[in-house]
Design a protein around this motif. Structure first.
Motif, short mmCIF file in Angstrom:
data_model
loop_
_atom_site.label_atom_id
_atom_site.label_comp_id
_atom_site.label_asym_id
_atom_site.label_seq_id
_atom_site.Cartn_x
_atom_site.Cartn_y
_atom_site.Cartn_z
N ILE A 136 1.92 45.26 46.14
CA ILE A 136 0.81 44.58 45.47
C ILE A 136 0.29 45.42 44.31
N MET A 140 0.49 44.30 40.40
CA MET A 140 -0.65 44.25 39.49
C MET A 140 -0.34 45.01 38.21
N PRO A 357 3.16 37.66 48.19
CA PRO A 357 1.95 38.38 47.75
C PRO A 357 2.16 39.10 46.41
N ALA A 358 3.32 39.72 46.25
CA ALA A 358 3.58 40.44 44.99
C ALA A 358 3.68 39.46 43.82
N THR A 361 0.23 38.24 42.94
CA THR A 361 -0.50 39.31 42.25
C THR A 361 -0.04 39.42 40.81
N ALA A 365 -2.38 38.76 37.43
CA ALA A 365 -2.59 39.88 36.50
C ALA A 365 -2.09 39.55 35.10
N TRP A 379 -8.92 40.41 40.09
CA TRP A 379 -8.60 39.18 40.82
C TRP A 379 -7.15 39.18 41.30
N ALA A 380 -6.28 39.86 40.58
CA ALA A 380 -4.89 39.97 41.03
C ALA A 380 -4.81 40.74 42.34
N LEU A 381 -5.57 41.84 42.43
CA LEU A 381 -5.59 42.60 43.68
C LEU A 381 -6.16 41.77 44.83
N THR A 383 -6.22 38.51 45.09
CA THR A 383 -5.24 37.46 45.43
C THR A 383 -4.10 38.03 46.26
N GLY A 384 -3.58 39.17 45.83
CA GLY A 384 -2.44 39.75 46.55
C GLY A 384 -2.79 40.13 47.98
N HIS A 388 -1.28 38.41 51.26
CA HIS A 388 -0.60 39.32 52.20
C HIS A 388 -1.15 39.14 53.62
#
Length: 396
Positions: A136, A140, A357-358, A361, A365, A379-381, A383-384, A388
Motif C-alpha cells: 500500500i 501510494m 488494495p494496492a 491505493t 493517489a 485518501w489513497a492511504l 482507501t488502501g 486491505h
C-alpha cells in the motif's frame, strides 16, 4: 562476520582503498544531487514557495544532509549516507498548495521532523508505521509519481525539437551507463534552459530565507502525515536494508534522531525532509567504494563534504530552472523518477497478498483529488487500508 573482521582478509593497500572510497563518495554526491534537485524545486514551488524560498530550501537540505552524513559516518565508521526525500519532494509536487499556504507547508515539514524523532523514541509509533502493508505504501508512492513521470511525454509532444536532446541523452546513457543517464539528461536540460530561457535571474548568491511556520489541519493531514509515511517507507526502511545487505549494522535510532533534528532545523529555511539515502546508498556501501568494507565509511564522509561544497550552487540552479522554457526541466526530472516508479510498482504488485488494495491505493493517489482540502496521498492511504482490511481473510 562484521565488516571490520572481513576487512582483515584484504591485503593492506590503504592508499588504493582511500582513493576508491573518495571517488565513490564523489559519485554518490554527484548522482544524488543532479538526478533529483529539480524534483525538490518543483515540489517546493508546488506548495507555495517563491524562487528565493525554494533556493533556500535546496541550500538547507544540502547543508543538513551533508552535516548529518559526516556526523553518522565519523561516529559509527559505516558508509551511512543521508539524502533529501526525493519521493517526499514528488509528493509535494503532486499535492500542491495546502490550507494556510507556504507557512503551513513549512509547519508540516516541522511536524515530519518531530515524527521522525518520535519514531526513534517511541516503539509503538515505529510499529504503527510498519503495520501499513508495504504494498500500500509503495502503491501510494507510485500513484504520486505518475503525473511527474508523464512530464517527459507531454513536454515532448508539445515541444519535440526542444526536448529531443534531453530524451535521447537519457536513452543512450540508460543503455550504456545507467547511473549517469538521469544526471546527464538534466545537465542537457539545464544547458538548453540557459540557451532558450528568458532573462529572469533572481538572486544568484546563496542565502537562507526564514519562514515562520504556521499550522493548519489540512496541511497536517494532507501533507505532514503522507510526507512522513512516504519518507519512512520509501527512504528510511530501504536505506537501512541496503546497508544491511552489504554486511553493515545500520545505526537506526541515531539516524532517525539526526535526520529528524536536521528536518526540524531545516524546515523554517524551506527544507522538507532528510532521511537515510536509499536510491544512492549502495554507491558508498558496495565494493565500488573499495575492497575493504571497514574503510568504506570514507566514501560517506566524502559524500557529506561534497554536499556542503555543492550547497552554494542552489540559488544559481534555481534561477536557471525558473527561467527555463515550460516543461523542459520537469521532463528531465520525470525521466529521473522512472526507475523509482518502476520499483514502487514492482513492490506494490509483487506482495504475497491480494492486489486490489494496492491498485485502489494507486488509482486514488494518481487521481490528484482533494477532499475537504486534503490531498490525494492521504485518501489513497485510507482507501488502501480500508480495502486491505475488508478483503483480509477472516481469522487474521
Amino acid at each position: 562476520m562484521a565488516p571490520s573482521e572481513r576487512g582483515a582478509r584484504y591485503a593492506p593497500d590503504v592508499r588504493a582503498d582511500r582513493r576508491a572510497a573518495v571517488v565513490a563518495g564523489l559519485v554518490t554526491a554527484a548522482v544524488g544531487f543532479t538526478s533529483s534537485f529539480a524534483v525538490v524545486l518543483a515540489g517546493l514551488d508546488a506548495v507555495g514557495a517563491t524562487p528565493a524560498q525554494a533556493a533556500s530550501g535546496l541550500l538547507i537540505l544540502c547543508v543538513t544532509q551533508g552535516l548529518g552524513t559526516l556526523l553518522l559516518a565519523l561516529r559509527y565508521r559505516v558508509p551511512v549516507t543521508l539524502a533529501w526525500s526525493t519521493p517526499g519532494a514528488a509528493l509535494l509536487a503532486t499535492t500542491g498548495a495546502v490550507e494556510g499556504g507556504w507557512p503551513a507547508a513549512v509547519g508540516a515539514f516541522l511536524i515530519v521532523g518531530i515524527l521522525v524523532i518520535a519514531t526513534a523514541a517511541i516503539r509503538q509509533l515505529a510499529d504503527l508505521v510498519r503495520a501499513i502493508p508495504t504494498s500500500i505504501a509503495q502503491a501510494m508512492l507510485a500513484g504520486v509519481l505518475v503525473p511527474l513521470c508523464l512530464a517527459p511525454v507531454t513536454a515532448t509532444a508539445d515541444r519535440p525539437l526542444l526536448l529531443a536532446p534531453v530524451v535521447l541523452t537519457w536513452l543512450l546513457l540508460a543503455a550504456v551507463a545507467p547511473r549517469w543517464a538521469s544526471p546527464a539528461a538534466l545537465v542537457v536540460a539545464l544547458v538548453l534552459a540557459v540557451v532558450a530561457g528568458d532573462e529572469r535571474s533572481g538572486a544568484l548568491w546563496p542565502q537562507l530565507t526564514w519562514t515562520t511556520p504556521t499550522f493548519s489541519l489540512g496541511a497536517v493531514i494532507g501533507l505532514a502525515v503522507p510526507l512522513y509515511l512516504v519518507t519512512m517507507a520509501a527512504q528510511n526502511v530501504p536505506g537501512a536494508a541496503v546497508l544491511s545487505s552489504f554486511g553493515y549494522r545500520p545505526p537506526w535510532r541515531s539516524a532517525m534522531v539526526v535526520t529528524g533534528v536536521g528536518t526540524v532545523a531545516g524546515a523554517p529555511a524551506g527544507g522538507h525532509a532528510i532521511n537515510l539515502a536509499a536510491i544512492s546508498a549502495a554507491l558508498s556501501a558496495s565494493p565500488e567504494a573499495g575492497p575493504d568494507p571497514s574503510r568504506r565509511w570514507i566514501a560517506a564522509v566524502t559524500t557529506g563534504a561534497s554536499y556542503l561544497v555543492i550547497a552554494p550552487m542552489a540559488a544559481l540552479l534555481t534561477a536557471i530552472v525558473v527561467a527555463a522554457p515550460s516543461g523542459l526541466v520537469a521532463a528531465a526530472a520525470g525521466l529521473a523518477l522512472l526507475t523509482t516508479l518502476a520499483g514502487s510498482l514492482r513492490s506494490a504488485l509483487s506482495a504475497d497478498e491480494r492486489v486490489e488494495p494496492a491498485i485502489a491505493t494507486f488509482l486514488v493517489a494518481a487521481s490528484g483529488i482533494s477532499v475537504f482540502g486534503v490531498g490525494a496521498a492521504f485518501w489513497a492511504l485510507v482507501t488502501g487500508v480500508v480495502v486491505h482490511l475488508a478483503l483480509r481473510p477472516r481469522g487474521h
